[in-house]
Design an enzyme around this catalytic site. Sequence first.
Site, mmCIF file in Angstrom:
data_model
loop_
_atom_site.group_PDB
_atom_site.id
_atom_site.type_symbol
_atom_site.label_atom_id
_atom_site.label_comp_id
_atom_site.label_asym_id
_atom_site.label_seq_id
_atom_site.Cartn_x
_atom_site.Cartn_y
_atom_site.Cartn_z
ATOM 1 C CG ASP A 1 50.007 21.583 10.922
ATOM 2 O OD1 ASP A 1 50.076 20.479 11.479
ATOM 3 O OD2 ASP A 1 48.953 22.033 10.420
ATOM 4 C CG HIS B 1 45.325 24.497 15.749
ATOM 5 N ND1 HIS B 1 45.626 25.499 14.860
ATOM 6 C CD2 HIS B 1 45.290 23.336 15.030
ATOM 7 C CE1 HIS B 1 45.770 24.978 13.648
ATOM 8 N NE2 HIS B 1 45.577 23.674 13.731
ATOM 9 C CG ASP C 1 48.737 19.004 8.467
ATOM 10 O OD1 ASP C 1 49.809 19.628 8.378
ATOM 11 O OD2 ASP C 1 47.889 19.250 9.355
ATOM 12 C CG HIS D 1 45.473 22.998 9.388
ATOM 13 N ND1 HIS D 1 45.847 21.665 9.399
ATOM 14 C CD2 HIS D 1 44.380 23.093 8.595
ATOM 15 C CE1 HIS D 1 45.002 20.979 8.648
ATOM 16 N NE2 HIS D 1 44.110 21.814 8.144
#
Length: 316
Positions: free
Chosen positions: A164, A127, A253, A166
């Site tokens: 991931d 990120h 995740d 996200h």
Amino acid sequence: MSDVGLLIDDRFLEHDTGRGHPERPERLVAIRDALHQAGCTALCRPVEATPIDAHLLTQIHTRDYLERVQHACAAGAPFIDVPDSAICPRSDEIARLAAGGVVNAALQVASGRLRRAFCAVRPPGHHAERESSMGFCLFNNIALAAQALRREFGLSRILILDWDVHHGNGTQHIFEADADVMFVSLHGHPDFLYPGSGYATETGVGAGLGYTLNVPFMPGADDAECLRALRTLVLPAVHRFAPQFVLISAGFDAHGDDPLGNLRLSDHAFDELSRAMIEVADASAGGRLVSVLEGGYDLAALGRCTVGHVKALLTT
């Protein structure tokens, strides 16, 4: 001992995010213990975490941002840029060690000293933007590895596959105008999940148009949907790209047990993703592959999925 490297260092535990934070030191303890109990640690070659080259760091992040991180940590600030990105006085030092270790692993694989490697690091990185922190991430570890591979080995076709849950906004933005790096992300749909980017219409810009592939999934998507997208969308695109090196942002995740995700993948899905990327690396990259830990916040699922991933690296 095999030619698969493992980067894991107890110093990464000293990045203290505070009580109740999901990106906590216990994540790394769970991975360390699970790998040890499964016998994986003894089969891997240790990769050293060393401070990242300062000049390389400025090729991915702005000097202003790097100075802000240093000053915030030195001042004892509780976070940098956003409350999610918790820090402590040692976070800048630890993040530089983590990033340096990932780069070290990538260069060892590129040079032939290792065939593959898994990097269990924290803080995570995907990120992190050029000029700011987001979502628990300080420095973009995988972007730094890609840049090091270009700088040291002149590679011009590097694949970054991010699974991931996200979207890896920072990695995408760093390379979205660059045809040397193909960024592929499998993640929860941005209408329903942080960070709100990663629509299928985001395909790169300028010279990088067509070198970004986003595959968002609606809440509740399961193994069948993920693996179908892998077969029909991802694998044809990456085989056409024919990468010289494969990097994986390995977040776990998207697992159905994870408290921060909204997908329903099982351990099996991550095993299949791992094997598929190994096959991609074997097909065009001489087997050269490095995976880097991102998310994964249910400790039991994180431990199991990491073991499955490392076993695939060791045996496939």
